[in-house]
Design a protein around this motif. Sequence first.
Motif, PDB file in Angstrom:
ATOM      1  N   PHE A  34       0.821  -1.207   0.000  1.00 13.12           N
ATOM      2  CA  PHE A  34       0.000   0.000   0.000  1.00 13.12           C
ATOM      3  C   PHE A  34       0.864   1.270   0.000  1.00 13.12           C
ATOM      4  O   PHE A  34       0.422   2.337   0.407  1.00 13.12           O
ATOM      5  CB  PHE A  34      -0.933  -0.005   1.222  1.00 13.12           C
ATOM      6  CG  PHE A  34      -1.849  -1.197   1.233  1.00 13.12           C
ATOM      7  CD1 PHE A  34      -3.063  -1.171   0.567  1.00 13.12           C
ATOM      8  CD2 PHE A  34      -1.476  -2.375   1.874  1.00 13.12           C
ATOM      9  CE1 PHE A  34      -3.897  -2.267   0.553  1.00 13.12           C
ATOM     10  CE2 PHE A  34      -2.309  -3.484   1.865  1.00 13.12           C
ATOM     11  CZ  PHE A  34      -3.519  -3.445   1.196  1.00 13.12           C
TER      12      PHE A  34
ATOM     13  N   VAL B 296       0.036  -6.940   7.440  1.00 13.68           N
ATOM     14  CA  VAL B 296      -1.124  -6.107   7.760  1.00 13.68           C
ATOM     15  C   VAL B 296      -1.995  -6.751   8.828  1.00 13.68           C
ATOM     16  O   VAL B 296      -2.532  -6.072   9.718  1.00 13.68           O
ATOM     17  CB  VAL B 296      -1.942  -5.835   6.485  1.00 13.68           C
ATOM     18  CG1 VAL B 296      -3.290  -5.227   6.806  1.00 13.68           C
ATOM     19  CG2 VAL B 296      -1.167  -4.930   5.535  1.00 13.68           C
TER      20      VAL B 296
ATOM     21  N   TYR C 172      -9.789  -3.982   5.595  1.00 19.29           N
ATOM     22  CA  TYR C 172      -8.708  -4.093   4.608  1.00 19.29           C
ATOM     23  C   TYR C 172      -9.182  -5.031   3.496  1.00 19.29           C
ATOM     24  O   TYR C 172     -10.240  -5.674   3.624  1.00 19.29           O
ATOM     25  CB  TYR C 172      -7.417  -4.615   5.258  1.00 19.29           C
ATOM     26  CG  TYR C 172      -7.590  -5.861   6.081  1.00 19.29           C
ATOM     27  CD1 TYR C 172      -7.565  -7.122   5.478  1.00 19.29           C
ATOM     28  CD2 TYR C 172      -7.783  -5.790   7.461  1.00 19.29           C
ATOM     29  CE1 TYR C 172      -7.728  -8.276   6.228  1.00 19.29           C
ATOM     30  CE2 TYR C 172      -7.955  -6.944   8.219  1.00 19.29           C
ATOM     31  CZ  TYR C 172      -7.923  -8.181   7.596  1.00 19.29           C
ATOM     32  OH  TYR C 172      -8.097  -9.324   8.336  1.00 19.29           O
TER      33      TYR C 172
ATOM     34  N   THR D  76      -3.869   2.636   7.435  1.00 22.05           N
ATOM     35  CA  THR D  76      -5.069   1.796   7.515  1.00 22.05           C
ATOM     36  C   THR D  76      -6.201   2.398   6.685  1.00 22.05           C
ATOM     37  O   THR D  76      -7.099   1.676   6.242  1.00 22.05           O
ATOM     38  CB  THR D  76      -5.529   1.636   8.973  1.00 22.05           C
ATOM     39  OG1 THR D  76      -5.814   2.926   9.536  1.00 22.05           O
ATOM     40  CG2 THR D  76      -4.470   0.939   9.807  1.00 22.05           C
TER      41      THR D  76
ATOM     42  N   MET E 299      -5.895   1.239   3.197  1.00 22.47           N
ATOM     43  CA  MET E 299      -6.328  -0.163   3.181  1.00 22.47           C
ATOM     44  C   MET E 299      -7.852  -0.261   3.144  1.00 22.47           C
ATOM     45  O   MET E 299      -8.418  -1.094   2.423  1.00 22.47           O
ATOM     46  CB  MET E 299      -5.768  -0.892   4.399  1.00 22.47           C
ATOM     47  CG  MET E 299      -4.247  -0.998   4.388  1.00 22.47           C
ATOM     48  SD  MET E 299      -3.579  -1.653   5.938  1.00 22.47           S
ATOM     49  CE  MET E 299      -1.837  -1.192   5.756  1.00 22.47           C
ATOM     50  N   LEU E 300      -8.531   0.602   3.916  1.00 19.38           N
ATOM     51  CA  LEU E 300      -9.997   0.609   3.909  1.00 19.38           C
ATOM     52  C   LEU E 300     -10.528   0.962   2.523  1.00 19.38           C
ATOM     53  O   LEU E 300     -11.426   0.292   2.003  1.00 19.38           O
ATOM     54  CB  LEU E 300     -10.512   1.602   4.956  1.00 19.38           C
ATOM     55  CG  LEU E 300     -12.031   1.682   5.162  1.00 19.38           C
ATOM     56  CD1 LEU E 300     -12.348   2.171   6.579  1.00 19.38           C
ATOM     57  CD2 LEU E 300     -12.718   2.599   4.159  1.00 19.38           C
TER      58      LEU E 300
ATOM     59  N   SER F 107      -9.026   0.605  -0.248  1.00 18.51           N
ATOM     60  CA  SER F 107      -8.681  -0.503  -1.154  1.00 18.51           C
ATOM     61  C   SER F 107      -9.643  -1.678  -0.983  1.00 18.51           C
ATOM     62  O   SER F 107      -9.889  -2.435  -1.932  1.00 18.51           O
ATOM     63  CB  SER F 107      -7.245  -0.971  -0.889  1.00 18.51           C
ATOM     64  OG  SER F 107      -6.320   0.063  -1.171  1.00 18.51           O
ATOM     65  N   ALA F 108     -10.182  -1.842   0.220  1.00 19.69           N
ATOM     66  CA  ALA F 108     -11.161  -2.905   0.440  1.00 19.69           C
ATOM     67  C   ALA F 108     -12.426  -2.656  -0.365  1.00 19.69           C
ATOM     68  O   ALA F 108     -13.092  -3.587  -0.818  1.00 19.69           O
ATOM     69  CB  ALA F 108     -11.502  -3.001   1.935  1.00 19.69           C
TER      70      ALA F 108
ATOM     71  N   ARG G  92      -7.158  -2.673  -4.481  1.00 19.33           N
ATOM     72  CA  ARG G  92      -5.854  -2.045  -4.275  1.00 19.33           C
ATOM     73  C   ARG G  92      -5.286  -1.469  -5.576  1.00 19.33           C
ATOM     74  O   ARG G  92      -4.781  -0.344  -5.602  1.00 19.33           O
ATOM     75  CB  ARG G  92      -4.876  -3.059  -3.675  1.00 19.33           C
ATOM     76  CG  ARG G  92      -3.512  -2.476  -3.303  1.00 19.33           C
ATOM     77  CD  ARG G  92      -2.593  -3.548  -2.770  1.00 19.33           C
ATOM     78  NE  ARG G  92      -2.191  -4.483  -3.812  1.00 19.33           N
ATOM     79  CZ  ARG G  92      -1.115  -4.318  -4.575  1.00 19.33           C
ATOM     80  NH1 ARG G  92      -0.330  -3.266  -4.412  1.00 19.33           N
ATOM     81  NH2 ARG G  92      -0.813  -5.201  -5.513  1.00 19.33           N
TER      82      ARG G  92
END
Length: 349
Positions: free
Chosen positions: A6, A219, A282, A303, A306-307, A309-310, A314
């Motif tokens: 990330f 992660v 994530y 983070t 990552m959120l 990307s969820a 990504r």
Amino acid sequence: MNVKDFYFELPQELIAQDPLEDRSASRLLVMDKNTGEIRHRRFRDITEYLHPGDCLVLNDTKVIPARLMGVKEDTKARIEVLLLIRKDKDIWEALVKPGKKCRPGAKLSFGEGLLKGTVLDVVEEGNRLIQFEYEGIFEEVLDRLGKMPLPPYITHELKDKNRYQTVYARHDGSAAAPTAGLHFTENLLKQIQDRGVDIAHVTLHVGLGTFRPVKVENVLDHHMHSEFYVVEEAEAEKINRAKAAGGRIICVGTTSCRTLESATGEDGILRAGSGWTDIFIYPGYRFKILDCLITNFHLPESTLVMLVSALAGREHVLHAYEEAIREKYRFFSFGDACFLADLKMRSEE
């Protein structure tokens, strides 16, 4: 899943240091969360992407001027205190710098004695429990002496403390602003309602953990900080009603997202209530109620990236960030915004 997955290179000059004069004049990167298709707009154009029956969810927490500059009473050494969590009426958990000078029993003074504090204990992560003494109302004393706790990457002094506050902020308690909401004006919110979009409010008090870097390689080994949230019964009903009728649930900011996903059951029904959440979202996470997200551009390896990307994948997110850097979007708290949605669900009006 490695934290380096990330990472992206961000030029220092793209970190926004000051808010724009017109909140809604920020740029808006619109991205289809399924295809990665990108469009470049202005934030005020968000109305074109919201449809009758949708529900826009706002976090109405209010940032308190939690940064206090004072001295130790015995040595007059300078002390900085950042209020984090109110444990009792006059007892706060706080981050103190320099911490070594503030052992239990230390007496602190702020504003030439208008506010005094006694360090009671050292708790998790070296934070201090401080009991305060003052005359009058604590919030009024704090408003007089405290400064807004701007993120560490903002080095400019904030001239108007209301610019680090959303126009709909109501409930005191945050150490940081839910910054995706900073782009809205009262006029823009009225335009959105006039389009037949419902607006719901939830509360999540943002802690400084939102800026905490991920220090582990894997992660899955990262431990999320906890934050307090409230979902009122009437607001839960509003959101559930929109979802059941086929409307989209559009969260403004990762804090609104984390609140809804924490309070929604596996059946997709949002429950009213309050509590602490340390939900970590994530890639691989299946969203229970959120459909779309309005958010700012976040730190590499955070983070929050990552959120996002969820929700949008990504590869799509990192490509969008590359595009935003190429187009010189402004990043982080006072920066520009992006809207992640399924743009094929309905054609824009």
